[in-house]
Design a protein around this motif. Structure first.
Motif, PDB file in Angstrom:
ATOM      1  N   VAL A  35      -7.697   5.632   2.536  1.00  0.00           N
ATOM      2  CA  VAL A  35      -8.873   5.439   3.370  1.00  0.00           C
ATOM      3  C   VAL A  35      -9.453   4.026   3.235  1.00  0.00           C
ATOM      4  O   VAL A  35      -9.842   3.410   4.230  1.00  0.00           O
ATOM      5  N   LEU A  36      -9.505   3.521   2.026  1.00  0.00           N
ATOM      6  CA  LEU A  36     -10.237   2.266   1.776  1.00  0.00           C
ATOM      7  C   LEU A  36      -9.376   1.001   1.837  1.00  0.00           C
ATOM      8  O   LEU A  36      -9.900  -0.076   2.097  1.00  0.00           O
ATOM      9  N   TRP A  37      -8.098   1.118   1.562  1.00  0.00           N
ATOM     10  CA  TRP A  37      -7.234  -0.067   1.550  1.00  0.00           C
ATOM     11  C   TRP A  37      -6.821  -0.374   2.988  1.00  0.00           C
ATOM     12  O   TRP A  37      -6.010   0.316   3.584  1.00  0.00           O
ATOM     13  N   THR A  38      -7.402  -1.429   3.522  1.00  0.00           N
ATOM     14  CA  THR A  38      -7.073  -1.804   4.920  1.00  0.00           C
ATOM     15  C   THR A  38      -6.339  -3.103   5.005  1.00  0.00           C
ATOM     16  O   THR A  38      -6.380  -3.925   4.160  1.00  0.00           O
ATOM     17  N   LYS A  50       0.834  -1.202   0.000  1.00  0.00           N
ATOM     18  CA  LYS A  50       0.000   0.000   0.000  1.00  0.00           C
ATOM     19  C   LYS A  50       0.869   1.253   0.000  1.00  0.00           C
ATOM     20  O   LYS A  50       0.636   2.185  -0.785  1.00  0.00           O
ATOM     21  N   LYS A  61       1.052   4.131  -2.942  1.00  0.00           N
ATOM     22  CA  LYS A  61       0.830   5.539  -2.629  1.00  0.00           C
ATOM     23  C   LYS A  61       2.070   6.379  -2.960  1.00  0.00           C
ATOM     24  O   LYS A  61       1.952   7.470  -3.498  1.00  0.00           O
ATOM     25  N   PHE A 103      -8.255   7.890  -1.688  1.00  0.00           N
ATOM     26  CA  PHE A 103      -9.109   6.708  -1.525  1.00  0.00           C
ATOM     27  C   PHE A 103      -8.297   5.458  -1.184  1.00  0.00           C
ATOM     28  O   PHE A 103      -8.778   4.596  -0.436  1.00  0.00           O
ATOM     29  N   ILE A 104      -7.094   5.351  -1.701  1.00  0.00           N
ATOM     30  CA  ILE A 104      -6.240   4.222  -1.315  1.00  0.00           C
ATOM     31  C   ILE A 104      -5.928   4.299   0.174  1.00  0.00           C
ATOM     32  O   ILE A 104      -5.972   3.289   0.886  1.00  0.00           O
TER      33      ILE A 104
END
Length: 117
Positions: A114-117, A70, A74, A111-112
């Protein structure tokens, strides 16, 4: 350590706000073909880079897990954004597609995060 991490998360968000705010501020000019990369966009991208690297280091030093894939995605997006903004920073008008790409990559980066967990 948590206070320090939260401080840098706040600074990271300020960088994101500066980059995205500069983009949104130029949206009307983009429609007219006169959009340009404002200094706030460059400073925001640099702030994101520096605080992001510091955050990764602080989280690893605090023995928290870090999703390296991740972070790599980013970082790659941010380097593209930073490169585009840096190279075109002195131009009076930037191509609509190039300007839109920076906005899309910035939004994707948010969005990466926030959404990539």
């Amino acid at each position: 350590m948590d206070v320090l991490i939260h401080l840098f998360v706040g600074l990271h968000i300020v960088g994101i706000a500066s980059l995205l705010g500069g983009f949104l501020n130029q949206m009307k000019a983009m429609g007219q073909g006169t959009a340009r990369f404002v200094p706030a966009m460059l400073h925001g991208a640099l702030t994101m880079l520096v605080t992001g690297v510091i955050l990764v280091g602080l989280n690893q030093a605090d023995d928290q897990s870090v999703n390296n894939i991740k972070i790599g995605v980013k970082l790659a997006l941010l380097i593209v954004i930073l490169g585009l903004v840096y190279v075109q920073r002195d131009e009076e008008a930037v191509d609509k597609r190039l300007f839109g790409l920076v906005g899309a990559l910035t939004t994707a980066n948010i969005f990466i995060a926030v959404l990539w967990t």
